[in-house]
Scaffold this active site. Structure first.
Site, PDB file in Angstrom:
ATOM      1  N   ASP A   1       0.801   9.949  -4.910  1.00  0.00           N
ATOM      2  CA  ASP A   1      -0.586   9.710  -4.551  1.00  0.00           C
ATOM      3  C   ASP A   1      -1.457  10.445  -5.587  1.00  0.00           C
ATOM      4  O   ASP A   1      -0.966  11.230  -6.411  1.00  0.00           O
ATOM      5  CB  ASP A   1      -0.890  10.144  -3.104  1.00  0.00           C
TER       6      ASP A   1
HETATM    7  C1  BGC Z   1      -5.112   7.533  -1.435  1.00  0.00           C
HETATM    8  C2  BGC Z   1      -4.165   6.395  -1.702  1.00  0.00           C
HETATM    9  C3  BGC Z   1      -4.739   5.479  -2.752  1.00  0.00           C
HETATM   10  C4  BGC Z   1      -4.993   6.283  -3.995  1.00  0.00           C
HETATM   11  C5  BGC Z   1      -5.511   5.458  -5.155  1.00  0.00           C
HETATM   12  C6  BGC Z   1      -5.573   8.211  -2.702  1.00  0.00           C
HETATM   13  O1  BGC Z   1      -6.607   9.109  -2.489  1.00  0.00           O
HETATM   14  O2  BGC Z   1      -4.506   8.460  -0.565  1.00  0.00           O
HETATM   15  O3  BGC Z   1      -3.872   5.722  -0.513  1.00  0.00           O
HETATM   16  O4  BGC Z   1      -3.887   4.399  -2.987  1.00  0.00           O
HETATM   17  O5  BGC Z   1      -5.949   7.282  -3.692  1.00  0.00           O
HETATM   18  O6  BGC Z   1      -6.798   5.054  -4.974  1.00  0.00           O
END
Ligand code: BGC
Length: 754
Positions: free
Chosen positions: A295
């Site tokens: 993430d």
């Molecule tokens: C989120 C993810 C997301 C990623 C990219 C993160 O802050 O937890 O679910 O896919 O950002 O945008």
């Protein structure tokens, strides 16, 4: 000339050809490469790659956005030009992606195409209801349709990969991201996970309208302590395997290509460096062979967790846990090479990560034509296609849950005069929900007011905002009361601002914000006999105890999306008979949280006859029961269930048990019903929940019509994990078929092992 160089020449020729012959580019059924071909070609490319270039494939940075479209910061541009950047997120539009792809393909040594990832969560441009809403439809075909349309639009706009589906089981409405999942139940979320994956990835990833899916967030993210985002997760292995992991296994069974790590720590080890979940379970036990992305900045965060000494150490821990791609932390770029030289990381790990990422790029056909997702004409023809908007309207209707409807307050008829009140009645900004990243908040969406106008002459609608979503300003109350006095019925559209749910939007108070409840009270006091219908736009189960006591009908529409106003109006005026059921429990108050239907019994369960008995597992200030249970949702008609019939009340492990019930539509409208099958394993080596959803069927019954619904139960449905092993145990099971989780069992069967 080796294989790859030959291929690059052919590729250039092919691009010219494809540009001339647009049709060929669109040919949806063209399978470019067999699996064997892909592996051979990947080997060939990898034999030419330097270690830096291989590490480059494991790196993902975000694009930025200005008025004209996506762009890349000068630092990232440098990495891109050096061939040290394999993927980008937050970049879309066919034009923008083409320009960046051109740099990767034409200006780098090996011309390896970029992979563009994006959060396509509940739609891309055509926005569907939020995922909790979609789950309320209990309609797996619709879920697949949402993902299919999202993939059509995103792929036409240059996107190769979505960071979806989010399949975190969540039972705490304080957690903002509860809006993004499919609710509290293991079975329902697992089935929905499969449908999302099928929809995004289609039949074959070489088809131009498919995108890679990503099962996220592995694992336990929905169980964050106290519902606070990113917070600690502690849970035993049995719960992890029986509740939080099955949706991820289901996604693999449907062929999901990628996984994302969770932000949280799990039993003391942050997910992004957790070898137990990524190596032992995901790779070794489940045999997943796609790639895993972190993430956003999750590698750096290992330092804050107190698990890594510094970012270099964090990179070491993550790669050694089998995490293939670094989203945004920069730690792989800065430290992997050094870590290899120091002998702390084995180079084969980089090779494996790079190989998996290249395979995905091959599967998408990017080596054959890196621009195949970046075709402006296709983009123009695809975005907001009429049938997509129609589908969004249908799914908005099918996702709206009728929580309460006394004295047939709904549906409305088109002769009535309506007082339309509330801060969200004319809203076009919140209605598309929190994760509608590419969605349009400036006018494309259809408001509830506009939807109602399709049915009601504007002269029959009076509007007053009443109050804001979240303020202390009473100045609009009088106007609201005045128009309410003149109307036949009061229709209120209230809820949360879209930013109050989603990531980093946890709440300790799950009531309607601001003065909205006051506004209902005022209207009720002033007009004790007038029907009030409450339409709710929100991203989590709310505490609606007061509202429930004041209004005649409640329609939970979540955030219903681009065509939301139309879909909701279809329900309000009876064109669509509501059929949605809650995928999540609505508590009476925040103190009951976490509350979910498939709890354990405890040693001192309450009896229904005396729920307040002392020294039992209850509260002294609230019932145990929720306000609205999982599986609940009303229709304009009524359904009657006959007593459940079993093919046998004794069954062997290898046999199939059939359970059936006759369902009759006993009301005045045709309608759909979600028929739910629940089982309770009465005694086991680890205690089992008091009831568990095991299957469901959505049926359509004309008024007066009856249908027999039969479920087949096999040994798989009765298994569960104990200490890492999936077991089945003999004994007595209770079984029921019902239209809600709120029922009492009255039938049992006995299982013997083979
Ligand atoms: C989120 C993810 C997301 C990623 C990219 C993160 O802050 O937890 O679910 O896919 O950002 O945008």
């Amino acid at each position: 000339m080796n294989d790859y160089q030959t291929m690059k020449k052919i590729q250039k020729a092919l691009i010219v050809l494809l540009t001339l012959c647009h049709c060929l580019c669109l040919s949806a059924n063209n399978s470019y490469n067999s699996e064997k071909d892909i592996y051979r070609k990947v080997d060939s490319i990898m034999s030419l790659m330097t270690l830096d270039e291989k590490i480059g494939q494991t790196i993902m940075y975000s694009g930025d956005w200005n008025k004209t479209g996506p762009y890349v910061t000068s630092d990232n541009m440098k990495f891109l030009k050096e061939g040290n950047l394999g993927s980008m997120l937050n970049v879309y539009t066919s034009k923008g992606t083409k320009e960046l792809q051109k740099i990767a393909v034409e200006e780098t040594r090996l011309g390896i195409p970029l992979l563009f990832g994006y959060d396509v969560i509940h739609g891309f441009k055509t926005i569907f209801p939020i995922n909790l809403g979609i789950a309320s439809s209990w309609d797996l075909k619709d879920v697949e349709e949402v993902a299919r349309i999202s993939a059509e639009e995103a792929s036409a706009s240059g996107v190769h990969w979505t960071f979806a589906p989010m399949i975190d089981i969540a039972r705490d409405p304080r957690w903002g991201r509860i809006s993004e999942g499919s609710g509290e139940d293991v079975y329902l979320t697992s089935e929905i996970a499969k449908s999302y994956v099928k929809g995004f990835q289609g039949e074959n990833l070489s088809h131009i309208n498919t995108i890679l899916a990503c099962a996220k967030h592995f694992v336990g993210y929905g169980a964050a302590q106290a519902g606070r985002d990113y917070h600690t997760v502690n849970m035993g292995d049995n719960e992890l395997r029986n509740v939080y992991m099955p949706p991820f296994k289901a996604a693999i069974d449907s062929g999901v290509e990628t996984f994302m790590t969770a932000f949280n720590e799990l039993n003391g080890v942050p997910a992004t460096a957790n070898q137990y979940i990524f190596k032992d379970i995901l790779r070794n036990e489940w045999g997943f062979n796609g790639f895993v992305v972190t993430d956003y900045t999750a590698i750096n965060e290992l330092v804050n967790h107190g698990y890594a000494e510094n970012e270099k150490h964090a990179a070491e821990l993550a790669i050694n846990s089998g995490i293939d791609m670094d989203m945004m932390s920069g730690a792989y770029r800065r430290f992997l090479k050094e870590l290899i030289v120091e002998g702390k990381v084995d180079e084969t790990l980089i090779n494996e990560a790079c190989r998996k990422i290249l395979i995905a790029k091959f599967k998408l056909g990017l080596f054959d034509d890196p621009y195949r997702y970046s075709n402006e004409q296709r983009e123009e023809e695809t975005i907001y296609r009429t049938e997509f908007l129609e589908s969004a309207r249908k799914i908005a209707s099918k996702s709206s849950v009728l929580l309460k409807n006394i004295n047939k307050a709904l549906p409305l008829n088109n002769k009535q005069t309506i007082a339309l009140i509330g801060p969200l009645a004319k809203d076009k900004r919140n209605i598309i929900g929190s994760w509608a990243a590419a969605g349009d908040r400036n006018g494309k969406a259809i408001s509830i007011f506009q939807g109602i106008k399709e049915y009601l002459d504007e002269s029959n609608i009076m509007f007053a905002k009443g109050c804001d979503i979240n303020s202390n300003n009473y100045s609009g109350f009088n106007e609201a009361v005045n128009i309410a006095k003149k109307a036949d019925k009061i229709l209120m559209v209230l809820g949360e601002d879209y930013n109050m749910s989603g990531e980093a939007a946890s709440r300790t108070n799950i009531k309607l914000p601001g003065l909205q409840t006051e506004l209902i009270k005022t209207l009720r006091d002033e007009l004790p006999n007038k029907e009030i219908i409450l339409i709710l736009m929100n991203g989590r189960p709310l505490d609606l105890t007061i509202e429930d006591s004041l209004v005649d009908a409640i329609l939970e529409i979540w955030y219903p999306g681009t065509s939301g106003g139309l879909g909701v109006a279809d329900i309000l005026f009876g064109k669509y008979n509501p059929s949605a059921k809650l995928p999540i429990t609505f508590p009476r108050n925040v103190g009951q949280v976490p509350i979910y239907y498939n709890v354990k019994n405890t040693g001192r369960p309450i009896s229904n006859d005396n729920p307040t008995e002392d020294y039992k597992s209850n509260y002294i200030d609230s019932p145990n029961t929720p306000l609205y249970p999982f599986g609940h949702g009303l229709s304009y008609t009524t359904f009657e269930y006959s007593e459940i019939k079993l093919s046998n009340n004794k069954v062997r492990e290898s046999e199939i048990l059939k359970a059936s019930s006759i369902i009759t539509n006993t009301g005045e409208y045709d309608g759909h019903e979600v028929v739910q099958l629940y089982i309770h394993d009465k005694v086991a080596s680890i205690t089992r929940p008091v009831k568990e959803l095991k299957d469901f069927k959505k049926i359509f019954l004309r008024k007066g019509e009856s249908k027999t619904v039969t479920f087949e139960i096999n040994s798989d449905d009765l298994k569960f994990y104990i200490n890492g092993k999936r077991m089945i145990e003999s004994g007595e099971f209770e079984i029921a078929i019902s239209g809600t989780s709120d029922f009492e069992f009255n039938k049992t069967f006995n299982l013997t092992l083979d």
